[in-house]
Design a protein around this motif. Structure first.
Motif, PDB file in Angstrom:
ATOM      1  N   CYS A 118      -3.002   2.092  -4.550  1.00  0.00           N
ATOM      2  CA  CYS A 118      -2.815   3.539  -4.544  1.00  0.00           C
ATOM      3  C   CYS A 118      -3.956   4.203  -3.779  1.00  0.00           C
ATOM      4  CB  CYS A 118      -2.809   4.065  -5.973  1.00  0.00           C
ATOM      5  SG  CYS A 118      -1.570   3.251  -6.984  1.00  0.00           S
ATOM      6  N   GLY A 119      -3.586   4.893  -2.711  1.00  0.00           N
ATOM      7  CA  GLY A 119      -4.589   5.625  -1.940  1.00  0.00           C
ATOM      8  C   GLY A 119      -4.921   6.948  -2.595  1.00  0.00           C
ATOM      9  N   ARG A 120      -6.023   7.518  -2.218  1.00  0.00           N
ATOM     10  CA  ARG A 120      -6.424   8.893  -2.601  1.00  0.00           C
ATOM     11  C   ARG A 120      -7.100   9.505  -1.388  1.00  0.00           C
ATOM     12  NH1 ARG A 120      -5.119  12.043  -7.234  1.00  0.00           N
ATOM     13  NH2 ARG A 120      -3.627  10.605  -8.155  1.00  0.00           N
ATOM     14  N   TYR A 121      -7.549  10.706  -1.489  1.00  0.00           N
ATOM     15  CA  TYR A 121      -8.226  11.423  -0.378  1.00  0.00           C
ATOM     16  C   TYR A 121      -7.307  11.461   0.856  1.00  0.00           C
ATOM     17  CZ  TYR A 121     -11.815   9.787  -3.596  1.00  0.00           C
ATOM     18  OH  TYR A 121     -12.512   9.462  -4.721  1.00  0.00           O
ATOM     19  N   GLU A 122      -7.869  11.151   2.047  1.00  0.00           N
ATOM     20  CA  GLU A 122      -7.038  11.163   3.263  1.00  0.00           C
ATOM     21  C   GLU A 122      -6.300   9.836   3.453  1.00  0.00           C
ATOM     22  OE1 GLU A 122      -6.166  13.625   5.265  1.00  0.00           O
ATOM     23  OE2 GLU A 122      -7.302  14.850   3.840  1.00  0.00           O
ATOM     24  N   GLY A 123      -6.529   8.888   2.560  1.00  0.00           N
ATOM     25  CA  GLY A 123      -5.887   7.578   2.680  1.00  0.00           C
ATOM     26  C   GLY A 123      -6.938   6.484   2.735  1.00  0.00           C
ATOM     27  N   SER A 145       6.505   3.986   1.490  1.00  0.00           N
ATOM     28  CA  SER A 145       6.510   5.417   1.176  1.00  0.00           C
ATOM     29  C   SER A 145       7.606   5.672   0.161  1.00  0.00           C
ATOM     30  CB  SER A 145       6.810   6.214   2.443  1.00  0.00           C
ATOM     31  OG  SER A 145       7.216   7.519   2.115  1.00  0.00           O
ATOM     32  N   ILE A 146       7.377   6.620  -0.750  1.00  0.00           N
ATOM     33  CA  ILE A 146       8.481   6.920  -1.683  1.00  0.00           C
ATOM     34  C   ILE A 146       9.231   8.181  -1.274  1.00  0.00           C
ATOM     35  CG2 ILE A 146       7.523   5.680  -3.664  1.00  0.00           C
ATOM     36  CD1 ILE A 146       7.176   8.836  -4.594  1.00  0.00           C
ATOM     37  N   GLY A 147       8.924   8.735  -0.126  1.00  0.00           N
ATOM     38  CA  GLY A 147       9.697   9.897   0.331  1.00  0.00           C
ATOM     39  C   GLY A 147       8.928  10.678   1.363  1.00  0.00           C
ATOM     40  N   ASP A 148       9.635  11.579   2.024  1.00  0.00           N
ATOM     41  CA  ASP A 148       9.015  12.342   3.108  1.00  0.00           C
ATOM     42  C   ASP A 148       8.306  13.579   2.591  1.00  0.00           C
ATOM     43  OD1 ASP A 148       9.995  10.445   4.798  1.00  0.00           O
ATOM     44  OD2 ASP A 148      11.780  11.583   5.360  1.00  0.00           O
ATOM     45  N   TYR A 149       7.256  13.362   1.849  1.00  0.00           N
ATOM     46  CA  TYR A 149       6.408  14.446   1.348  1.00  0.00           C
ATOM     47  C   TYR A 149       5.051  13.824   1.039  1.00  0.00           C
ATOM     48  CZ  TYR A 149       8.756  12.174  -2.499  1.00  0.00           C
ATOM     49  OH  TYR A 149       9.316  11.218  -3.298  1.00  0.00           O
ATOM     50  N   VAL A 150       4.056  14.680   0.838  1.00  0.00           N
ATOM     51  CA  VAL A 150       2.706  14.132   0.614  1.00  0.00           C
ATOM     52  C   VAL A 150       2.256  14.436  -0.806  1.00  0.00           C
ATOM     53  CG1 VAL A 150       0.303  14.212   1.374  1.00  0.00           C
ATOM     54  CG2 VAL A 150       2.128  14.341   3.056  1.00  0.00           C
ATOM     55  N   LEU A 151       1.837  13.382  -1.490  1.00  0.00           N
ATOM     56  CA  LEU A 151       1.318  13.498  -2.853  1.00  0.00           C
ATOM     57  C   LEU A 151      -0.211  13.421  -2.802  1.00  0.00           C
ATOM     58  CD1 LEU A 151       3.803  10.867  -4.251  1.00  0.00           C
ATOM     59  CD2 LEU A 151       3.915  13.320  -4.715  1.00  0.00           C
ATOM     60  N   ASN A 152      -0.854  13.716  -3.937  1.00  0.00           N
ATOM     61  CA  ASN A 152      -2.326  13.612  -3.964  1.00  0.00           C
ATOM     62  C   ASN A 152      -2.797  12.173  -3.912  1.00  0.00           C
ATOM     63  OD1 ASN A 152      -2.628  16.311  -4.151  1.00  0.00           O
ATOM     64  ND2 ASN A 152      -2.719  16.342  -6.390  1.00  0.00           N
ATOM     65  N   GLY A 153      -1.961  11.285  -4.452  1.00  0.00           N
ATOM     66  CA  GLY A 153      -2.365   9.886  -4.513  1.00  0.00           C
ATOM     67  C   GLY A 153      -1.162   8.994  -4.679  1.00  0.00           C
ATOM     68  N   GLY A 154      -1.376   7.671  -4.588  1.00  0.00           N
ATOM     69  CA  GLY A 154      -0.257   6.741  -4.642  1.00  0.00           C
ATOM     70  C   GLY A 154       0.232   6.437  -6.046  1.00  0.00           C
ATOM     71  N   VAL A 193       0.867  -1.183   0.000  1.00  0.00           N
ATOM     72  CA  VAL A 193       0.000   0.000   0.000  1.00  0.00           C
ATOM     73  C   VAL A 193       0.901   1.230   0.000  1.00  0.00           C
ATOM     74  CG1 VAL A 193      -1.761   1.275   1.275  1.00  0.00           C
ATOM     75  CG2 VAL A 193      -1.732  -1.217   1.357  1.00  0.00           C
ATOM     76  N   LEU A 194       0.747   2.104  -0.989  1.00  0.00           N
ATOM     77  CA  LEU A 194       1.530   3.339  -1.016  1.00  0.00           C
ATOM     78  C   LEU A 194       1.007   4.259   0.086  1.00  0.00           C
ATOM     79  CD1 LEU A 194       3.734   3.827  -3.223  1.00  0.00           C
ATOM     80  CD2 LEU A 194       2.057   2.132  -3.923  1.00  0.00           C
ATOM     81  N   SER A 195       1.908   4.685   0.950  1.00  0.00           N
ATOM     82  CA  SER A 195       1.484   5.522   2.078  1.00  0.00           C
ATOM     83  C   SER A 195       2.672   6.329   2.577  1.00  0.00           C
ATOM     84  CB  SER A 195       0.979   4.607   3.195  1.00  0.00           C
ATOM     85  OG  SER A 195       1.004   5.304   4.414  1.00  0.00           O
TER      86      SER A 195
HETATM   87  C1  LIG Z   1      -3.217  13.048   0.201  1.00  0.00           C
HETATM   88  S1  LIG Z   1      -2.428  11.542   0.530  1.00  0.00           S
HETATM   89  C2  LIG Z   1      -2.958  11.182   2.149  1.00  0.00           C
HETATM   90  C3  LIG Z   1      -2.062  11.781   3.138  1.00  0.00           C
HETATM   91  C4  LIG Z   1      -2.362  11.357   4.591  1.00  0.00           C
HETATM   92  N1  LIG Z   1      -3.539  11.949   5.078  1.00  0.00           N
HETATM   93  C5  LIG Z   1      -1.187  11.787   5.443  1.00  0.00           C
HETATM   94  O1  LIG Z   1      -1.145  12.928   5.896  1.00  0.00           O
HETATM   95  O2  LIG Z   1      -0.253  10.957   5.612  1.00  0.00           O
HETATM   96  C6  LIG Z   1      -3.346  10.388  -0.425  1.00  0.00           C
HETATM   97  C7  LIG Z   1      -2.597   9.152  -0.815  1.00  0.00           C
HETATM   98  O3  LIG Z   1      -1.438   9.500  -1.562  1.00  0.00           O
HETATM   99  C8  LIG Z   1      -0.460   8.483  -1.442  1.00  0.00           C
HETATM  100  N2  LIG Z   1       0.784   9.136  -1.033  1.00  0.00           N
HETATM  101  C9  LIG Z   1       0.950  10.434  -0.709  1.00  0.00           C
HETATM  102  N3  LIG Z   1       2.222  10.699  -0.410  1.00  0.00           N
HETATM  103  C10 LIG Z   1       2.911   9.547  -0.516  1.00  0.00           C
HETATM  104  C11 LIG Z   1       4.264   9.162  -0.310  1.00  0.00           C
HETATM  105  N4  LIG Z   1       5.181  10.026   0.070  1.00  0.00           N
HETATM  106  N5  LIG Z   1       4.613   7.875  -0.527  1.00  0.00           N
HETATM  107  C12 LIG Z   1       3.686   6.962  -0.899  1.00  0.00           C
HETATM  108  N6  LIG Z   1       2.394   7.271  -1.111  1.00  0.00           N
HETATM  109  C13 LIG Z   1       1.997   8.537  -0.925  1.00  0.00           C
HETATM  110  C14 LIG Z   1      -0.976   7.486  -0.441  1.00  0.00           C
HETATM  111  O4  LIG Z   1      -1.511   6.392  -1.169  1.00  0.00           O
HETATM  112  C15 LIG Z   1      -2.069   8.280   0.274  1.00  0.00           C
HETATM  113  O5  LIG Z   1      -3.044   7.429   0.800  1.00  0.00           O
END
Ligand SMILES: C[S@@+](CC[C@H](N)C(=O)[O-])C[C@H]1O[C@@H](n2cnc3c(N)ncnc32)[C@H](O)[C@@H]1O
Length: 426
Positions: A109-114, A129-138, A83-85
């Protein structure tokens, strides 16, 4: 042959990138395959919903369990489920190598809040995780992972050799690469690469890999098996060494006693030796013993003289180098002035404490040291007096802050802190 099963509510994300360059060829040649699974196709309500409001309130939506679990169940052989997270295991080259041995991988691949947190347990998934930052989705993370894993498949690249020479394969960054022309408007290719001497070229490349890694990611050096030649090369590359900009100070006044009263503490022979040896081993600029007490200064001078010139020097010549780094100062200002005279600019004053909160990390100091001298202060007794801590530019957080016992000797604290700042690269 490696099969990727991609669970995503945006399947249209993938075909474009996966048809380009070597990845496209690998898909065409059947070295890797990918299958798109849209959880929306497994939603049972008339709106084909895949998300719902979070229990406990808060903004955003959460991906629901049922469509995701049905998506996984539709895959005949999902293999490892990832699970990408952003909170998952950090994906790196060693994980890419590990995954490249699999036949099937399912990337969710997650979307929204996860994703609903129970998903992971129900389908026995790992998080990545692919890095210490937040993307819109996995999805973009899944693409990175797929590319890094796919290019390790046999015959993905023309030459089976190539991935072995790349960044991280030996724990270091790759060396720099150059191509024609050798002279581009005065920007020259390093001469050694034009020499035809392959032994020299490979030595130069190893050196460059060590220098780039040491400058950018010194933490990687501590995880790499360095040869004695590597270590000696790094030691000699002193121009780039952050350690030379680091000075240690051991304050004997003003410090606190056990009742938190301001006091002056006598010297400890072992502190002087051990911190001098740490300073020498890590190539530091110097080590100041700070005490206003004249008899203590005299004692320190006698000790140092013994090891630099006296019987101690004959018995233990190695100790001379360490003891040469030790200086005596009456107060903080005197040591700051001496460091400024030597470095041409005032050092950043950094206090340490076994209590309270820090304002900078060891990693921050590593970056500062590439530009400015840093004077790192340790207190004897029960620690530095509050006015010293308040007057510092930065304070490091306590070592083992969360532990019920963190009473390290000052020499142990100095060793651990210096290693956290400089590691093998400093
Ligand atoms: C907007 S993010 C959710 C962020 C979550 N609420 C948090 O603060 O950790 C939506 C999805 O993007 C994916 N995602 C975001 N950043 C990622 C990262 N650095 N590595 C892997 N997946 C990521 C994940 O699948 C996550 O569920």
């Amino acid at each position: 042959m490696l099969n990727f099963h991609l669970i995503s509510i945006f399947p249209e994300f993938f075909p474009g990138p996966l048809s380009c360059g070597l990845m496209g060829k690998a898909v065409e040649r059947g070295i890797v395959s990918y299958f798109l699974i849209n959880p929306r196709d497994f939603a049972l309500d008339k709106h084909r919903s895949v998300d719902d409001r979070p229990y406990g309130g808060g903004p955003g939506m959460v991906m629901s369990l049922d469509p995701l679990i049905r998506s996984v169940e539709s895959i005949p052989d999902p293999g490892r489920i990832l699970v990408l997270s952003p909170g998952g295991r950090l994906f790196d080259q060693s994980m890419a190598r590990e995954l490249s041995a699999e036949k099937n991988l399912t990337l969710v691949c997650g979307r929204y809040e996860g994703i609903d947190a129970r998903f992971q347990q129900i389908v026995s998934a790992e998080t990545v995780s692919i890095g210490d930052y937040v993307l819109n989705g996995g999805e973009s993370g899944a693409l990175c992972l797929m590319e890094a894993v796919s290019r390790l498949q046999t015959s993905f690249m023309g030459s089976a050799e190539s991935p072995l020479e790349e960044s991280f394969s030996s724990g270091l960054f790759d060396h720099p690469h150059y191509t024609r022309p050798a002279d581009y408007q005065g920007a020259m290719v390093p001469e050694v690469l034009l020499s035809g001497n392959h032994q020299e070229i490979s030595r130069w490349r190893r050196g460059q890999a060590l220098l780039t890694t040491s400058a950018g990611r010194p933490d990687l050096l501590s995880k790499t098996l360095l040869t004695p030649e590597d270590a000696s090369f790094l030691r000699q590359a002193s121009r780039t060494k952050a350690g030379r900009n680091l000075y240690l100070g051991l304050m004997h006044y003003p410090v606190l006693d056990k009742r938190n009263q301001r006091t002056a503490v006598s010297l400890t022979n072992m502190d002087i030796h051990d911190i001098a040896r740490v300073s020498c081993s890590y190539g530091l600029g110097g080590f100041f013993i700070i005490t206003p007490l004249l008899d203590q200064q005299e004692l320190a001078r006698t000790l140092i003289r013994h090891w630099r010139q006296g019987a101690g020097q004959k018995a233990n010549p190695d100790r001379v180098r360490a003891m040469e780094l030790v200086e005596i100062a009456s107060d903080l200002q005197e040591s700051l002035t001496r460091i400024e005279d030597r470095c041409g600019k005032p050092p950043r004053l950094v206090a340490t404490s076994a209590r309270g909160q820090g304002s900078a990390t060891c990693r921050d100091l590593w970056s500062i040291l590439h530009e400015d001298p840093v004077f790192l202060l340790f207190g004897t007794g029960n620690g530095l007096a509050p006015e010293v801590i308040q007057g510092a530019d930065e304070v490091l957080p306590p070592l083992r802050a969360g532990s019920p016992y963190n009473h390290l000797s000052v020499r142990a604290a100095a060793a651990v802190t210096v290693d956290r700042i400089l590691g093998e690269g400093g």
